[in-house]
Design a protein around this motif. Structure first.
Motif, short mmCIF file in Angstrom:
data_model
loop_
_atom_site.label_atom_id
_atom_site.label_comp_id
_atom_site.label_asym_id
_atom_site.label_seq_id
_atom_site.Cartn_x
_atom_site.Cartn_y
_atom_site.Cartn_z
N ALA A 1 36.79 41.01 34.00
CA ALA A 1 35.96 40.33 35.00
C ALA A 1 36.82 39.54 35.95
N LYS A 2 37.82 38.83 35.44
CA LYS A 2 38.71 38.05 36.30
C LYS A 2 39.52 38.95 37.23
N SER A 3 39.95 40.09 36.73
CA SER A 3 40.73 41.00 37.59
C SER A 3 39.86 41.61 38.67
N GLN A 4 38.58 41.80 38.42
CA GLN A 4 37.66 42.34 39.43
C GLN A 4 37.40 41.30 40.53
N VAL A 5 37.36 40.05 40.15
CA VAL A 5 37.12 38.99 41.14
C VAL A 5 38.31 38.85 42.08
N LYS A 6 39.53 39.00 41.54
CA LYS A 6 40.75 38.84 42.34
C LYS A 6 40.93 39.99 43.31
N SER A 7 40.41 41.16 43.02
CA SER A 7 40.64 42.35 43.87
C SER A 7 39.87 42.29 45.16
#
Length: 74
Positions: free
Chosen positions: A68-74
């Motif tokens: 979830a955190k990696s999707q927000v950063k993208s």
């Protein structure tokens, strides 16, 4: 302790419960853990089958958090 309450407890104690024979008890053994609090979650049977241990549940949730955190950063 209130004398009436004490007598009531003594009257309800079953003979087979002889606490004098219990050995090894430690008073306050889990006190600190209790003070920290507990987050108990009941899993549905299908989820519990897929994640049979607390370690498996925690690992899956941590992976979901990272995703979830990696999707927000993208």
């Amino acid at each position: 302790m209130n004398e009436d309450f004490k007598n009531e407890l003594e009257d309800e104690l079953q003979e087979e419960y002889d606490f004098s024979q219990m050995k090894g008890g430690v008073r306050g053994k889990y006190y600190e853990r209790f003070q920290e609090g507990t987050n108990l979650v009941l899993l549905d049977p299908d989820v519990a089958e897929a994640f049979p241990t607390d370690e498996a549940v925690n690992e899956a949730l941590r992976m979901l958090i990272r995703l979830a955190k990696s999707q927000v950063k993208s």
